[in-house]
Structure formats: C-alpha cells, structure tokens
Design a protein around this motif. Structure first.
Motif, PDB file in Angstrom:
ATOM      1  N   LEU A  12      32.074 -28.685 -13.996  1.00  0.00           N
ATOM      2  CA  LEU A  12      33.028 -28.682 -15.109  1.00  0.00           C
ATOM      3  C   LEU A  12      32.358 -28.997 -16.440  1.00  0.00           C
ATOM      4  O   LEU A  12      32.868 -28.614 -17.492  1.00  0.00           O
ATOM      5  N   ILE A  13      31.236 -29.697 -16.397  1.00  0.00           N
ATOM      6  CA  ILE A  13      30.565 -30.094 -17.646  1.00  0.00           C
ATOM      7  C   ILE A  13      29.078 -29.778 -17.612  1.00  0.00           C
ATOM      8  O   ILE A  13      28.278 -30.412 -18.277  1.00  0.00           O
ATOM      9  N   GLU A  14      28.710 -28.777 -16.825  1.00  0.00           N
ATOM     10  CA  GLU A  14      27.312 -28.348 -16.743  1.00  0.00           C
ATOM     11  C   GLU A  14      26.775 -28.147 -18.155  1.00  0.00           C
ATOM     12  O   GLU A  14      27.403 -27.474 -18.967  1.00  0.00           O
ATOM     13  N   PRO A  15      25.619 -28.766 -18.451  1.00  0.00           N
ATOM     14  CA  PRO A  15      25.067 -28.561 -19.785  1.00  0.00           C
ATOM     15  C   PRO A  15      24.574 -27.130 -19.950  1.00  0.00           C
ATOM     16  O   PRO A  15      24.498 -26.378 -19.002  1.00  0.00           O
ATOM     17  N   GLY A  16      24.238 -26.789 -21.129  1.00  0.00           N
ATOM     18  CA  GLY A  16      23.763 -25.438 -21.364  1.00  0.00           C
ATOM     19  C   GLY A  16      23.155 -25.353 -22.718  1.00  0.00           C
ATOM     20  O   GLY A  16      23.139 -26.313 -23.455  1.00  0.00           O
ATOM     21  N   PRO A  17      22.669 -24.248 -23.096  1.00  0.00           N
ATOM     22  CA  PRO A  17      22.570 -23.012 -22.342  1.00  0.00           C
ATOM     23  C   PRO A  17      21.371 -23.042 -21.395  1.00  0.00           C
ATOM     24  O   PRO A  17      20.530 -23.933 -21.448  1.00  0.00           O
ATOM     25  N   VAL A  18      21.287 -22.024 -20.559  1.00  0.00           N
ATOM     26  CA  VAL A  18      20.125 -21.846 -19.699  1.00  0.00           C
ATOM     27  C   VAL A  18      18.927 -21.572 -20.606  1.00  0.00           C
ATOM     28  O   VAL A  18      19.042 -20.831 -21.582  1.00  0.00           O
ATOM     29  N   VAL A  19      17.793 -22.195 -20.294  1.00  0.00           N
ATOM     30  CA  VAL A  19      16.573 -21.936 -21.058  1.00  0.00           C
ATOM     31  C   VAL A  19      15.448 -21.552 -20.106  1.00  0.00           C
ATOM     32  O   VAL A  19      15.469 -21.911 -18.922  1.00  0.00           O
ATOM     33  N   LEU A  20      14.501 -20.813 -20.623  1.00  0.00           N
ATOM     34  CA  LEU A  20      13.255 -20.548 -19.925  1.00  0.00           C
ATOM     35  C   LEU A  20      12.224 -21.465 -20.558  1.00  0.00           C
ATOM     36  O   LEU A  20      12.059 -21.465 -21.787  1.00  0.00           O
ATOM     37  N   VAL A  21      11.584 -22.280 -19.753  1.00  0.00           N
ATOM     38  CA  VAL A  21      10.600 -23.232 -20.260  1.00  0.00           C
ATOM     39  C   VAL A  21       9.215 -22.718 -19.906  1.00  0.00           C
ATOM     40  O   VAL A  21       8.915 -22.484 -18.732  1.00  0.00           O
ATOM     41  N   THR A  22       8.394 -22.505 -20.932  1.00  0.00           N
ATOM     42  CA  THR A  22       7.030 -22.071 -20.675  1.00  0.00           C
ATOM     43  C   THR A  22       6.098 -23.267 -20.784  1.00  0.00           C
ATOM     44  O   THR A  22       6.315 -24.189 -21.583  1.00  0.00           O
ATOM     45  N   THR A  23       5.071 -23.233 -19.941  1.00  0.00           N
ATOM     46  CA  THR A  23       4.016 -24.236 -19.954  1.00  0.00           C
ATOM     47  C   THR A  23       2.691 -23.501 -19.826  1.00  0.00           C
ATOM     48  O   THR A  23       2.654 -22.302 -19.544  1.00  0.00           O
ATOM     49  N   HIS A  24       1.605 -24.240 -20.021  1.00  0.00           N
ATOM     50  CA  HIS A  24       0.268 -23.695 -19.782  1.00  0.00           C
ATOM     51  C   HIS A  24      -0.553 -24.822 -19.188  1.00  0.00           C
ATOM     52  O   HIS A  24      -0.629 -25.900 -19.757  1.00  0.00           O
ATOM     53  N   ASP A  25      -1.134 -24.575 -18.029  1.00  0.00           N
ATOM     54  CA  ASP A  25      -1.875 -25.635 -17.340  1.00  0.00           C
ATOM     55  C   ASP A  25      -3.360 -25.667 -17.688  1.00  0.00           C
ATOM     56  O   ASP A  25      -4.132 -26.395 -17.080  1.00  0.00           O
ATOM     57  N   GLY A  26      -3.771 -24.862 -18.671  1.00  0.00           N
ATOM     58  CA  GLY A  26      -5.177 -24.774 -19.038  1.00  0.00           C
ATOM     59  C   GLY A  26      -5.845 -23.550 -18.437  1.00  0.00           C
ATOM     60  O   GLY A  26      -6.904 -23.133 -18.891  1.00  0.00           O
ATOM     61  N   THR A  27      -5.202 -22.975 -17.424  1.00  0.00           N
ATOM     62  CA  THR A  27      -5.724 -21.781 -16.776  1.00  0.00           C
ATOM     63  C   THR A  27      -4.829 -20.581 -17.047  1.00  0.00           C
ATOM     64  O   THR A  27      -5.305 -19.528 -17.442  1.00  0.00           O
ATOM     65  N   ARG A  28      -3.517 -20.771 -16.831  1.00  0.00           N
ATOM     66  CA  ARG A  28      -2.583 -19.666 -17.077  1.00  0.00           C
ATOM     67  C   ARG A  28      -1.201 -20.214 -17.413  1.00  0.00           C
ATOM     68  O   ARG A  28      -0.851 -21.336 -17.067  1.00  0.00           O
ATOM     69  N   PRO A  29      -0.401 -19.374 -18.084  1.00  0.00           N
ATOM     70  CA  PRO A  29       0.953 -19.807 -18.443  1.00  0.00           C
ATOM     71  C   PRO A  29       1.910 -19.668 -17.257  1.00  0.00           C
ATOM     72  O   PRO A  29       1.632 -18.933 -16.300  1.00  0.00           O
ATOM     73  N   ASN A  30       3.006 -20.359 -17.337  1.00  0.00           N
ATOM     74  CA  ASN A  30       4.059 -20.254 -16.331  1.00  0.00           C
ATOM     75  C   ASN A  30       5.405 -20.338 -17.043  1.00  0.00           C
ATOM     76  O   ASN A  30       5.502 -20.786 -18.186  1.00  0.00           O
ATOM     77  N   ILE A  31       6.442 -19.911 -16.337  1.00  0.00           N
ATOM     78  CA  ILE A  31       7.817 -19.971 -16.849  1.00  0.00           C
ATOM     79  C   ILE A  31       8.697 -20.558 -15.753  1.00  0.00           C
ATOM     80  O   ILE A  31       8.552 -20.193 -14.584  1.00  0.00           O
ATOM     81  N   MET A  32       9.603 -21.434 -16.116  1.00  0.00           N
ATOM     82  CA  MET A  32      10.620 -21.896 -15.178  1.00  0.00           C
ATOM     83  C   MET A  32      11.985 -21.793 -15.838  1.00  0.00           C
ATOM     84  O   MET A  32      12.112 -21.899 -17.056  1.00  0.00           O
ATOM     85  N   THR A  33      12.992 -21.531 -15.025  1.00  0.00           N
ATOM     86  CA  THR A  33      14.373 -21.503 -15.502  1.00  0.00           C
ATOM     87  C   THR A  33      14.936 -22.905 -15.372  1.00  0.00           C
ATOM     88  O   THR A  33      14.838 -23.526 -14.310  1.00  0.00           O
ATOM     89  N   ILE A  34      15.539 -23.412 -16.448  1.00  0.00           N
ATOM     90  CA  ILE A  34      16.139 -24.743 -16.432  1.00  0.00           C
ATOM     91  C   ILE A  34      17.579 -24.625 -16.915  1.00  0.00           C
ATOM     92  O   ILE A  34      17.849 -24.043 -17.978  1.00  0.00           O
ATOM     93  N   THR A  35      18.498 -25.175 -16.154  1.00  0.00           N
ATOM     94  CA  THR A  35      19.912 -25.156 -16.548  1.00  0.00           C
ATOM     95  C   THR A  35      20.391 -26.518 -17.025  1.00  0.00           C
ATOM     96  O   THR A  35      21.495 -26.615 -17.540  1.00  0.00           O
ATOM     97  N   TRP A  36      19.579 -27.540 -16.855  1.00  0.00           N
ATOM     98  CA  TRP A  36      19.968 -28.889 -17.276  1.00  0.00           C
ATOM     99  C   TRP A  36      19.194 -29.267 -18.528  1.00  0.00           C
ATOM    100  O   TRP A  36      18.103 -29.811 -18.458  1.00  0.00           O
ATOM    101  N   THR A  37      19.754 -28.936 -19.687  1.00  0.00           N
ATOM    102  CA  THR A  37      19.137 -29.247 -20.971  1.00  0.00           C
ATOM    103  C   THR A  37      20.181 -29.865 -21.881  1.00  0.00           C
ATOM    104  O   THR A  37      21.382 -29.734 -21.647  1.00  0.00           O
TER     105      THR A  37
END
Length: 181
Positions: A12-37
C-alpha cells in the motif's frame, strides 16, 4: 473494509519510483533494479535498500559511489529483466542493449536510455538495516525523451506508472523551497 494480510501491507505504501542503480567494481560496470528508494530531503539526499545478496553490494561498499538511473514505463521489460539476472555472470549493459555513458564525478556509468541519471556518493551504509544513504553530486536529464512516466513497483510483481499531473504550485509557493518554485 476487508482484512488485508499484514505481510502485504507494504504494497500500500511501496516507495518509488523504480530505479536502475549502476556501479563499477573497478573491472566492469553492473546494473541492479531497486524498488526500495526514497528522497531524504530537498538537498539531493537519497536512500536505497539492498544488501550482500546483490552482486553490486561489494562495489557499493568498496567504491562508495553509484548512479541512480531513472527508467520510464516503456522500459518495464528491461527493468524486470535486469532485476531477474545477476551481474555475477551477466553483462547487463550488453544483454539489454543499454548504453553506458561516462559520469563526471563517479566511477559508475550513466544509462543513456533512461530519463534521468543522478550521480551519487555513498554517505553511509547501515548494514543492520540494509540501508545505503546517498548524496547526489550531479544530475542529468534527457529533456527530449518522449515517455516521462515513472514506474512504481507494487511489491507483488505488478507495477503502476505515473499518470496525470496536478499543478498546485501557486497554492503551495510559500511552503516550497526556492529551488522548487
């Protein structure tokens, strides 16, 4: 009113909006979907919930930066796809045909297909709450993007998208910070 199982109350109160979070570990980038922001205030302060179960967790902890990329409703299948595979064995930029763009202030890339991107530094990680506190350092928007509807996860595998906007700025002008008027 009908009873609702307490375990579903968050829908009923899910936060939003959905975001794609990018990171880089020093070797390659990654993306994760996060719905709790959430926004933590008017000064580009944000929070997201994630933890060691996500491949990007180590990069967030080690590199202390990320990008919050804001997808639109027309990207729903990409958003779900990103969230249902692991960066441990998948190059998500390649798999989903997304364009990594260089950020100006952080090591993680922007996503060219998103409506907006917010470069962030990690202020604090509260591990017992799986909470990552972020400070925005730069923001970018694609003003020419046709679809501007943001996605919101209901929490049960369904999503909603923003609809009509209601302008009440004149009525609220005295209460809004100058940057928002």
């Amino acid at each position: 009113m009908d009873p609702l199982p307490l375990a579903r109350a968050f829908t009923l109160i899910e936060p939003g909006p959905v975001v794609l979070v990018t990171t880089h570990d020093g070797t390659r980038p990654n993306i994760m979907t996060i719905t709790w922001t959430m926004a933590r205030g008017f000064d580009a302060e944000f929070a997201l919930t994630t933890g060691p179960w996500n491949h990007s967790w180590a990069a967030l902890c080690d590199r202390r930066d990320c990008v919050l990329a804001i997808p639109t409703a027309d990207m729903i299948d990409t958003v779900v796809g990103i969230g249902t595979c692991s960066g441990a064995d998948t190059d998500k930029f390649a798999r989903f045909g997304l364009t990594p763009l260089p950020a100006r202030h952080v090591g993680a890339p922007l996503i060219g297909e998103c409506l907006a991107n917010i470069e962030c530094r990690v202020d604090e990680i509260i591990e017992r709450l799986n909470l990552v506190l972020l400070q925005g350092v730069a923001a970018h928007i694609d003003s020419a993007r046709a679809d501007r509807r943001l996605l919101h996860a209901v929490g049960d595998g369904t999503f909603t998208a923003d609809g009509a906007r209601f302008d009440r700025r004149a009525a609220m002008r005295a209460k809004l910070p100058d940057a928002l008027t």
